[in-house]
Design an enzyme around this catalytic site. Structure first.
Site, PDB file in Angstrom:
ATOM      1  N   GLY A 137       1.647  -4.397  20.841  1.00 13.97           N
ATOM      2  CA  GLY A 137       0.591  -4.167  19.816  1.00 13.97           C
ATOM      3  C   GLY A 137       1.165  -3.275  18.799  1.00 13.97           C
ATOM      4  CG  HIS A 194       3.989 -11.839  24.108  1.00 12.78           C
ATOM      5  ND1 HIS A 194       2.676 -12.277  23.906  1.00 12.78           N
ATOM      6  CD2 HIS A 194       4.480 -10.848  23.226  1.00 12.78           C
ATOM      7  CE1 HIS A 194       2.146 -11.117  23.272  1.00 12.78           C
ATOM      8  NE2 HIS A 194       2.993 -10.422  22.797  1.00 12.78           N
TER       9      HIS A 194
END
Length: 176
Positions: free
Chosen positions: A41, A154
């Protein structure tokens, strides 16, 4: 210094490209230690804000910046991202380290104009700051949906060696 792409988000510890780099260095270039200062993040502002403490704690000779993807996904201004990257490079140099960085691209749903400006930002920063650049961290896997986790963002464990092979030609010359 990176985000979830370097912090092994959704993967077993030790399976990410940074851990693979550490193993390669241990085998091929003993004496180097790798510190993965990546946080899922993380934005360039977050990296900028915590970099000084990381530099003081670890005293790195080389720092690879793999940040910016979350800036783009959140619509952070390009000028803010550019300024944060430049400030991180300056801090690394001031501490005696050698910086390198990775570029990032955005999914097409962010629009062609913003996406292209975002891509070029990394090239411009690298050129102006004279920093080695991996043009796109996910280059070898970007079109391979099978190498991404179900979130489509991801990379999987199988993709990690490919990411390392993308980073290695840029990072290796700095590891003298």
């Amino acid at each position: 210094v990176g985000d979830s792409l370097s912090a092994v988000y959704g993967l077993a510890l030790g399976s990410g490209w940074v851990s693979l780099l550490e193993r390669r260095l241990r085998a091929d270039r003993p004496g180097w230690r790798v510190v993965n200062a990546s946080i899922s993040g993380e934005t360039t502002l977050g990296g900028r804000n915590r970099l000084e403490a990381e530099l003081a704690t670890h005293r790195p000779q080389v720092v690879f910046i793999a940040l910016g993807g979350n800036d783009g996904l959140r619509g952070v201004s390009l000028e803010s991202t550019r300024a944060n990257l430049a400030a991180m490079i300056a801090a690394i140099r001031k501490s005696g380290g050698r910086p390198a960085m990775a570029g990032m691209r955005l999914p097409p749903n962010y629009g062609r104009t913003y996406g292209e400006k975002f891509r070029v930002l990394f090239v411009e920063v690298a050129r102006r700051q004279q920093v080695p650049l991996v043009p796109f961290l996910l280059e070898p896997i970007a079109e391979r949906r099978d190498l991404f986790q179900p979130d489509g963002i991801h990379p999987t464990t199988a993709a990690q060696p490919m990411i390392l092979e993308t980073v290695w030609p840029v990072l290796s010359p700095l590891l003298r």
